[in-house]
Design a protein around this motif. Structure first.
Motif, PDB file in Angstrom:
ATOM      1  N   GLY A   1     -38.457 -17.281   9.500  1.00 47.84           N
ATOM      2  CA  GLY A   1     -37.994 -16.590   8.298  1.00 47.84           C
ATOM      3  C   GLY A   1     -37.980 -15.076   8.426  1.00 47.84           C
ATOM      4  O   GLY A   1     -37.055 -14.411   7.968  1.00 47.84           O
ATOM      5  N   ASN A   2     -38.996 -14.520   9.042  1.00 43.46           N
ATOM      6  CA  ASN A   2     -39.063 -13.058   9.146  1.00 43.46           C
ATOM      7  C   ASN A   2     -37.906 -12.515   9.985  1.00 43.46           C
ATOM      8  O   ASN A   2     -37.294 -11.497   9.633  1.00 43.46           O
ATOM      9  CB  ASN A   2     -40.397 -12.665   9.772  1.00 43.46           C
ATOM     10  CG  ASN A   2     -40.591 -11.162   9.753  1.00 43.46           C
ATOM     11  OD1 ASN A   2     -40.724 -10.565   8.704  1.00 43.46           O
ATOM     12  ND2 ASN A   2     -40.564 -10.551  10.928  1.00 43.46           N
TER      13      ASN A   2
ATOM     14  N   ASP B   1     -48.594 -23.507   3.443  1.00 45.28           N
ATOM     15  CA  ASP B   1     -47.354 -24.117   3.947  1.00 45.28           C
ATOM     16  C   ASP B   1     -46.987 -23.547   5.312  1.00 45.28           C
ATOM     17  O   ASP B   1     -46.628 -24.282   6.244  1.00 45.28           O
ATOM     18  CB  ASP B   1     -46.241 -23.856   2.925  1.00 45.28           C
ATOM     19  CG  ASP B   1     -44.997 -24.663   3.250  1.00 45.28           C
ATOM     20  OD1 ASP B   1     -45.142 -25.783   3.793  1.00 45.28           O
ATOM     21  OD2 ASP B   1     -43.883 -24.188   2.976  1.00 45.28           O
ATOM     22  N   LEU B   2     -47.101 -22.230   5.449  1.00 47.84           N
ATOM     23  CA  LEU B   2     -46.753 -21.577   6.715  1.00 47.84           C
ATOM     24  C   LEU B   2     -47.722 -21.995   7.824  1.00 47.84           C
ATOM     25  O   LEU B   2     -47.301 -22.301   8.953  1.00 47.84           O
ATOM     26  CB  LEU B   2     -46.784 -20.062   6.534  1.00 47.84           C
ATOM     27  CG  LEU B   2     -46.257 -19.237   7.701  1.00 47.84           C
ATOM     28  CD1 LEU B   2     -44.838 -19.635   8.043  1.00 47.84           C
ATOM     29  CD2 LEU B   2     -46.329 -17.752   7.376  1.00 47.84           C
TER      30      LEU B   2
ATOM     31  N   ASN C   1     -46.906 -25.502   8.870  1.00 51.16           N
ATOM     32  CA  ASN C   1     -45.727 -25.537   9.758  1.00 51.16           C
ATOM     33  C   ASN C   1     -46.078 -25.068  11.157  1.00 51.16           C
ATOM     34  O   ASN C   1     -45.602 -25.619  12.156  1.00 51.16           O
ATOM     35  CB  ASN C   1     -44.618 -24.660   9.174  1.00 51.16           C
ATOM     36  CG  ASN C   1     -43.963 -25.289   7.964  1.00 51.16           C
ATOM     37  OD1 ASN C   1     -43.761 -26.502   7.941  1.00 51.16           O
ATOM     38  ND2 ASN C   1     -43.652 -24.494   6.967  1.00 51.16           N
TER      39      ASN C   1
ATOM     40  N   LYS D   1     -38.735 -21.591   7.982  1.00 54.58           N
ATOM     41  CA  LYS D   1     -39.889 -20.837   7.497  1.00 54.58           C
ATOM     42  C   LYS D   1     -40.570 -20.085   8.630  1.00 54.58           C
ATOM     43  O   LYS D   1     -40.966 -18.930   8.490  1.00 54.58           O
ATOM     44  CB  LYS D   1     -40.887 -21.774   6.817  1.00 54.58           C
ATOM     45  CG  LYS D   1     -40.409 -22.240   5.449  1.00 54.58           C
ATOM     46  CD  LYS D   1     -41.391 -23.197   4.815  1.00 54.58           C
ATOM     47  CE  LYS D   1     -40.861 -23.665   3.452  1.00 54.58           C
ATOM     48  NZ  LYS D   1     -41.721 -24.691   2.850  1.00 54.58           N
TER      49      LYS D   1
ATOM     50  N   GLN E   1     -48.166 -20.774  -0.331  1.00 51.52           N
ATOM     51  CA  GLN E   1     -47.244 -20.236   0.686  1.00 51.52           C
ATOM     52  C   GLN E   1     -47.941 -20.099   2.028  1.00 51.52           C
ATOM     53  O   GLN E   1     -47.401 -20.482   3.084  1.00 51.52           O
ATOM     54  CB  GLN E   1     -46.722 -18.873   0.240  1.00 51.52           C
ATOM     55  CG  GLN E   1     -45.517 -18.938  -0.690  1.00 51.52           C
ATOM     56  CD  GLN E   1     -44.918 -17.556  -0.885  1.00 51.52           C
ATOM     57  OE1 GLN E   1     -45.638 -16.587  -1.141  1.00 51.52           O
ATOM     58  NE2 GLN E   1     -43.606 -17.470  -0.741  1.00 51.52           N
TER      59      GLN E   1
ATOM     60  N   GLU F   1     -45.372 -12.648   7.450  1.00 47.45           N
ATOM     61  CA  GLU F   1     -45.141 -13.744   6.505  1.00 47.45           C
ATOM     62  C   GLU F   1     -46.446 -14.145   5.805  1.00 47.45           C
ATOM     63  O   GLU F   1     -46.448 -14.500   4.631  1.00 47.45           O
ATOM     64  CB  GLU F   1     -44.571 -14.957   7.237  1.00 47.45           C
ATOM     65  CG  GLU F   1     -43.155 -14.783   7.746  1.00 47.45           C
ATOM     66  CD  GLU F   1     -42.157 -14.715   6.607  1.00 47.45           C
ATOM     67  OE1 GLU F   1     -42.170 -15.630   5.763  1.00 47.45           O
ATOM     68  OE2 GLU F   1     -41.391 -13.735   6.543  1.00 47.45           O
TER      69      GLU F   1
ATOM     70  N   GLU G   1     -36.128 -27.142   7.456  1.00 49.31           N
ATOM     71  CA  GLU G   1     -36.763 -26.176   6.554  1.00 49.31           C
ATOM     72  C   GLU G   1     -38.021 -25.587   7.182  1.00 49.31           C
ATOM     73  O   GLU G   1     -38.328 -24.404   7.012  1.00 49.31           O
ATOM     74  CB  GLU G   1     -37.111 -26.855   5.222  1.00 49.31           C
ATOM     75  CG  GLU G   1     -35.901 -27.326   4.422  1.00 49.31           C
ATOM     76  CD  GLU G   1     -34.984 -26.184   4.005  1.00 49.31           C
ATOM     77  OE1 GLU G   1     -35.445 -25.033   3.992  1.00 49.31           O
ATOM     78  OE2 GLU G   1     -33.805 -26.452   3.714  1.00 49.31           O
ATOM     79  N   SER G   2     -38.755 -26.404   7.921  1.00 47.97           N
ATOM     80  CA  SER G   2     -39.965 -25.914   8.588  1.00 47.97           C
ATOM     81  C   SER G   2     -39.610 -24.853   9.622  1.00 47.97           C
ATOM     82  O   SER G   2     -40.258 -23.801   9.701  1.00 47.97           O
ATOM     83  CB  SER G   2     -40.685 -27.089   9.263  1.00 47.97           C
ATOM     84  OG  SER G   2     -41.802 -26.632   9.989  1.00 47.97           O
TER      85      SER G   2
ATOM     86  N   ARG H   1     -34.706 -12.662   7.896  1.00 45.98           N
ATOM     87  CA  ARG H   1     -34.630 -11.593   6.891  1.00 45.98           C
ATOM     88  C   ARG H   1     -34.420 -10.237   7.554  1.00 45.98           C
ATOM     89  O   ARG H   1     -33.694  -9.393   7.044  1.00 45.98           O
ATOM     90  CB  ARG H   1     -35.907 -11.590   6.056  1.00 45.98           C
ATOM     91  CG  ARG H   1     -35.941 -12.683   5.004  1.00 45.98           C
ATOM     92  CD  ARG H   1     -37.097 -12.486   4.041  1.00 45.98           C
ATOM     93  NE  ARG H   1     -38.362 -12.742   4.704  1.00 45.98           N
ATOM     94  CZ  ARG H   1     -38.893 -13.947   4.859  1.00 45.98           C
ATOM     95  NH1 ARG H   1     -38.251 -15.001   4.397  1.00 45.98           N
ATOM     96  NH2 ARG H   1     -40.034 -14.110   5.457  1.00 45.98           N
TER      97      ARG H   1
END
Length: 460
Positions: A319-320, A286-287, A290, A316, A283, A201, A312-313, A323
């Motif tokens: 997230g990986n 933000d990561l 978090n 993220k 980005q 990420e 949302e945190s 996906r």
């Protein structure tokens, strides 16, 4: 220790408690009061006079011991006063008689190595009412050692209870400290399982940020060359003696070539590169932010939190994995108020539920539905997946510590157990329902202001 005279054998029904050998700090030996015993043939009048002596002033009753050193009874102040000295002609009727005629032949007798706990239980079960006796202490052979005061035993018990309460409080603090460390360890273990995904990420935006910076450096170099060409042409035009025409034409030609390399379109591309770079850096920031919020240990930090931001945190950070599993996230957020909670802990709950849901999906059409809603003074969060579900016989155990169905090395078995504990600490609830083959649904209920009310209750 007093000398004693034997007239009576020890009554077989005399109450005696003897326990296993104990240490000096546990038994009643430190409570023994060396007290001169009275012989059973001593007259009632003499006993009455003895009761007024200073050495007997702290005792409710006196020991009667035979010549062999064996206790045969006791006489209490209360009984002697009521039965003899306060009754008409009591002294005349009983004064010359031996005290053995009036003594209590069933005195409380306790072995010196009896524990304080056992002694207190024995006294409570056997003492006469109203309380007018103390107890006699004997050695391992039943011989008289001294007197014990009932109130001293109660005081010792009160001290032991106070010490036990202190020990329990200390044990409770240690337990809660260990629990906090366990929660943090499990959180870091969860984070550790996502390290590869988190690195990806971060690496993705980092890669194009690096590429953009290298391209920007090249454009800036071309712009510098262009400015240099402009400067040479301007200097030639402003010089007192203009350069020869061939040289000036060469400078103009060089300028035209540089303009072709670094034109307005190139500068527009530069702006786009910088915009992309700023976006990529944001980005990464933000990561990292978090991750910092997720890994912090400050569970005591209580805030008014927007639950949607916490969701949302967590999405993220995971997230990986989402996906990689090609999982679609469906947000059905309602209008909910801010919740008073420990964001670091609620983050842990959310990440655990979301990653568990993703890991349970084993097909190409995975979907996780996140729904929020306010009902009364509670905020509800529903996490529903269309994964493999949980078998009926397993479902009741999922919140048990160290219970896991994952392969060895892929789970600590503490994730859902800690989620359950965190929700209890917040006075909330977490429930799960599942249909094998169709999916699982977790329902989390958080009170809006539970922690503030809990703090107010503690202060009051």
């Amino acid at each position: 220790m007093s000398s004693v005279v034997s007239l009576f054998p020890i009554p077989p029904a005399m109450a005696v408690v003897v326990t296993a050998p104990t240490s000096a700090t546990d038994d009643i030996r430190h409570l023994i009061k060396p007290t001169a015993a009275l012989p059973p043939e001593l007259s009632v009048n003499a006993v009455g006079e003895a009761l007024s002596r200073p050495e007997y002033s702290g005792l409710m009753s006196l020991p009667i011991v035979d010549a062999g050193g064996m206790p045969v009874g006791s006489i209490s102040r209360f009984e002697l006063m009521v039965r003899v000295f306060m009754r008409p002609y009591g002294r005349e009727l009983h004064g010359r008689r031996p005290i053995a005629t009036l003594m209590n032949t069933q005195p409380l007798i306790i072995a010196a190595d009896t524990t304080v706990d056992a002694a207190s239980r024995f006294i409570a079960e056997n003492i006469r009412q109203p309380i007018s006796d103390d107890f006699i202490v004997v050695d391992e052979h039943g011989k008289y050692l001294g007197m014990g005061v009932v109130l001293d035993v109660l005081g010792a018990m009160a001290g032991r209870l106070t010490q036990q309460a202190t020990d329990l409080e200390l044990a409770n603090r240690n337990l809660r400290s260990s629990q906090s460390q366990l929660i943090q360890s499990e959180k870091m273990a969860s984070l550790g399982q996502m390290v590869a995904g988190l690195a990806h990420e971060i690496n993705t935006p980092l890669g194009y940020v690096k590429n953009n910076v290298e391209m920007t450096r090249g454009i800036v170099a071309d712009a510098q060359t262009l400015l240099g060409s402009y400067q040479q042409v301007v200097d030639a035009l402003l010089a007192p003696e203009p350069p020869p025409a061939p040289i000036f034409e060469a400078l103009v030609q060089q300028l035209e070539e540089q303009r072709a390399i670094c034109d307005a379109e190139t500068l527009q591309d530069l702006r786009s590169l910088l915009d992309d770079t700023v976006f990529g850096v944001a980005q990464i920031g933000d990561l990292v932010g978090n991750l910092k919020d997720f890994s912090r240990l400050d569970k005591a930090r209580i805030e008014q939190v927007d639950l949607h931001k916490l969701i949302e945190s967590a999405l993220k950070i995971g997230g990986n994995l989402l996906r990689k599993k090609n999982v679609v996230i469906e947000r059905r957020f309602g209008e909910i108020p801010e919740v008073e909670c420990s964001p670091a802990q609620i983050n842990q709950v959310l990440l655990n539920l979301i990653t568990n849901a993703a890991q349970a999906i084993e097909h190409e059409h995975g979907k996780i539905v996140l729904r929020t809603q306010q009902v009364g003074k509670h905020v509800f969060l529903l996490v529903e997946d269309n994964g493999r579900g949980i078998p009926t016989d397993v479902l009741p155990c999922i919140f048990d510590p160290f219970f896991t169905t994952k392969p060895i090395g892929q789970g600590t078995g503490l994730g859902l157990s800690i989620c359950y504990q965190i929700m209890q600490d917040h006075r909330g609830h977490i429930r799960a329902t599942s249909v094998p083959g169709q999916g699982t649904r977790f329902l989390v209920a958080l009170p809006q202001r539970a922690l503030a009310e809990q703090a107010q209750a503690s202060e009051s």
